[in-house]
Design a protein around this motif. Sequence first.
Motif, mmCIF file in Angstrom:
data_model
loop_
_atom_site.group_PDB
_atom_site.id
_atom_site.type_symbol
_atom_site.label_atom_id
_atom_site.label_comp_id
_atom_site.label_asym_id
_atom_site.label_seq_id
_atom_site.Cartn_x
_atom_site.Cartn_y
_atom_site.Cartn_z
ATOM 1 N N GLY A 1 0.852 -1.184 0.000
ATOM 2 C CA GLY A 1 0.000 0.000 0.000
ATOM 3 C C GLY A 1 0.883 1.227 0.000
ATOM 4 N N MET A 2 0.345 2.313 -0.468
ATOM 5 C CA MET A 2 1.120 3.535 -0.571
ATOM 6 C C MET A 2 1.558 4.016 0.801
ATOM 7 S SD MET A 2 2.187 4.705 -3.202
ATOM 8 C CE MET A 2 2.012 5.645 -4.641
ATOM 9 N N LEU A 3 2.787 4.443 0.898
ATOM 10 C CA LEU A 3 3.293 4.994 2.147
ATOM 11 C C LEU A 3 2.634 6.336 2.412
ATOM 12 C CD1 LEU A 3 7.122 4.485 1.735
ATOM 13 C CD2 LEU A 3 5.640 3.295 3.305
ATOM 14 N N GLY A 4 2.464 6.648 3.694
ATOM 15 C CA GLY A 4 2.041 7.994 4.048
ATOM 16 C C GLY A 4 3.200 8.933 3.766
ATOM 17 N N ARG A 5 2.981 10.217 3.818
ATOM 18 C CA ARG A 5 4.055 11.176 3.550
ATOM 19 C C ARG A 5 5.228 10.925 4.468
ATOM 20 N NH1 ARG A 5 -0.457 14.573 2.782
ATOM 21 N NH2 ARG A 5 -0.511 15.302 0.644
ATOM 22 N N ALA B 1 6.642 8.398 5.503
ATOM 23 C CA ALA B 1 6.561 7.305 6.478
ATOM 24 C C ALA B 1 7.800 6.425 6.435
ATOM 25 C CB ALA B 1 5.309 6.473 6.226
ATOM 26 N N LEU B 2 8.298 6.107 5.273
ATOM 27 C CA LEU B 2 9.486 5.269 5.166
ATOM 28 C C LEU B 2 10.677 5.971 5.792
ATOM 29 C CD1 LEU B 2 10.834 2.711 4.163
ATOM 30 C CD2 LEU B 2 11.047 3.767 1.916
ATOM 31 N N ALA B 3 10.846 7.238 5.499
ATOM 32 C CA ALA B 3 11.978 7.986 6.044
ATOM 33 C C ALA B 3 11.877 8.140 7.563
ATOM 34 C CB ALA B 3 12.076 9.356 5.389
ATOM 35 N N GLU B 4 10.683 8.361 8.067
ATOM 36 C CA GLU B 4 10.525 8.528 9.511
ATOM 37 C C GLU B 4 10.995 7.299 10.266
ATOM 38 O OE1 GLU B 4 6.473 9.617 10.196
ATOM 39 O OE2 GLU B 4 6.726 11.554 9.198
ATOM 40 N N LEU C 1 18.688 7.321 -0.945
ATOM 41 C CA LEU C 1 17.602 6.671 -1.673
ATOM 42 C C LEU C 1 16.960 5.639 -0.760
ATOM 43 C CD1 LEU C 1 18.948 5.786 -5.237
ATOM 44 C CD2 LEU C 1 17.146 7.398 -4.663
ATOM 45 N N LEU C 2 15.661 5.740 -0.561
ATOM 46 C CA LEU C 2 14.906 4.784 0.239
ATOM 47 C C LEU C 2 13.877 4.125 -0.668
ATOM 48 C CD1 LEU C 2 14.247 6.990 3.391
ATOM 49 C CD2 LEU C 2 15.941 5.178 3.148
ATOM 50 N N ILE C 3 13.878 2.803 -0.683
ATOM 51 C CA ILE C 3 13.005 2.046 -1.581
ATOM 52 C C ILE C 3 12.197 1.045 -0.770
ATOM 53 C CG2 ILE C 3 12.956 0.415 -3.529
ATOM 54 C CD1 ILE C 3 15.815 1.637 -4.200
ATOM 55 N N ARG C 4 10.936 0.906 -1.134
ATOM 56 C CA ARG C 4 10.121 -0.193 -0.607
ATOM 57 C C ARG C 4 9.578 -0.933 -1.824
ATOM 58 N NH1 ARG C 4 6.162 -0.497 4.346
ATOM 59 N NH2 ARG C 4 7.466 1.235 4.870
ATOM 60 N N ASP C 5 9.803 -2.242 -1.853
ATOM 61 C CA ASP C 5 9.296 -3.020 -2.983
ATOM 62 C C ASP C 5 7.880 -3.509 -2.687
ATOM 63 O OD1 ASP C 5 9.536 -5.326 -1.381
ATOM 64 O OD2 ASP C 5 11.306 -6.064 -2.439
ATOM 65 N N THR C 6 7.283 -4.205 -3.657
ATOM 66 C CA THR C 6 5.896 -4.652 -3.509
ATOM 67 C C THR C 6 5.761 -5.794 -2.516
ATOM 68 O OG1 THR C 6 6.171 -6.044 -5.467
ATOM 69 C CG2 THR C 6 5.157 -3.870 -5.790
ATOM 70 N N GLU C 7 6.869 -6.302 -1.992
ATOM 71 C CA GLU C 7 6.828 -7.327 -0.948
ATOM 72 C C GLU C 7 7.137 -6.712 0.418
ATOM 73 O OE1 GLU C 7 8.906 -10.905 -1.960
ATOM 74 O OE2 GLU C 7 8.263 -10.762 -4.050
ATOM 75 N N GLU D 1 15.331 -9.539 -8.663
ATOM 76 C CA GLU D 1 14.570 -8.508 -9.372
ATOM 77 C C GLU D 1 13.302 -8.239 -8.581
ATOM 78 O OE1 GLU D 1 14.018 -8.544 -13.536
ATOM 79 O OE2 GLU D 1 16.014 -9.353 -13.929
ATOM 80 N N PHE D 2 12.925 -6.978 -8.485
ATOM 81 C CA PHE D 2 11.780 -6.595 -7.667
ATOM 82 C C PHE D 2 10.982 -5.508 -8.375
ATOM 83 C CE2 PHE D 2 15.549 -4.266 -6.278
ATOM 84 C CZ PHE D 2 15.139 -2.955 -6.405
ATOM 85 N N CYS D 3 9.761 -5.300 -7.904
ATOM 86 C CA CYS D 3 8.919 -4.199 -8.368
ATOM 87 C C CYS D 3 8.921 -3.132 -7.286
ATOM 88 C CB CYS D 3 7.496 -4.676 -8.630
ATOM 89 S SG CYS D 3 7.381 -5.825 -10.004
ATOM 90 N N ILE D 4 9.097 -1.900 -7.699
ATOM 91 C CA ILE D 4 9.160 -0.781 -6.755
ATOM 92 C C ILE D 4 7.745 -0.328 -6.420
ATOM 93 C CG2 ILE D 4 9.919 1.612 -6.437
ATOM 94 C CD1 ILE D 4 12.187 0.918 -8.494
ATOM 95 N N GLN D 5 7.458 -0.251 -5.143
ATOM 96 C CA GLN D 5 6.175 0.302 -4.702
ATOM 97 C C GLN D 5 6.328 1.783 -4.394
ATOM 98 O OE1 GLN D 5 3.735 -2.020 -2.210
ATOM 99 N NE2 GLN D 5 2.987 -0.254 -1.092
ATOM 100 N N ASP D 6 7.353 2.128 -3.634
ATOM 101 C CA ASP D 6 7.594 3.514 -3.248
ATOM 102 C C ASP D 6 9.093 3.777 -3.275
ATOM 103 O OD1 ASP D 6 4.834 4.303 -2.256
ATOM 104 O OD2 ASP D 6 5.250 2.568 -0.995
#
Length: 186
Positions: free
Chosen positions: A11-15, A17-20, A77-83, A174-179
């Motif tokens: 699901g989409m990260l909140g503003r 959220a990953l960095a926090e 660079l902060l990445i979250r994949d679809t998993e 190999e992964f799919c990028i979510q955010d």
Amino acid sequence: MRSQVCAGAGGMLGRAALAEAAVPQLGPQLPPRLTQHPLPPRLTQQPWHLLYSTARDGFSLRTLYRSGARPDSPALLLIRDTEAQAFGAFSASAIRSSSGFYGTGETFLFSFCPELKVFRWTGRNDFFVKGDVNLLMVGGGSGRFGLWLDGDLHRGGSQPCETFDNETLSQREEFCIQDLEMWGLA
């Protein structure tokens, strides 16, 4: 036990959220020149700014390059994949399009799942960062890249590489990028 960065379903990260969740854990891993303050060193004391976010700016490597900070400013660079795996890269200089590899030995890769792991420069080569309109690469050697992202920022990959002697950052090569977020210093 999964770290708070990995916790939660897709699901989409909140503003921010990953960095926090990620930034406080990465603070002690940054080069000393970025954490020297009279107070205890913490990344959150630095004036980090969100330069690019797929949630806000769409999925485009060209847009990511245009959003970059000053050339001498570090980038995170902060990445979250679809998993729901969280990982990324720190570059001592701005992420930009280039004809060859650039960067310094301060560059590193990291993964948060199941806990923070940091992969630093081995000294075997200087394949830190290279980008063009179709591909961004961090780390390399023997035809393998520690982290790569396609031009649409939909797909990426990670393999062990000579530059960082890293593990695969995601569950799959190999992964799919979510955010994806790129942070820079003011």
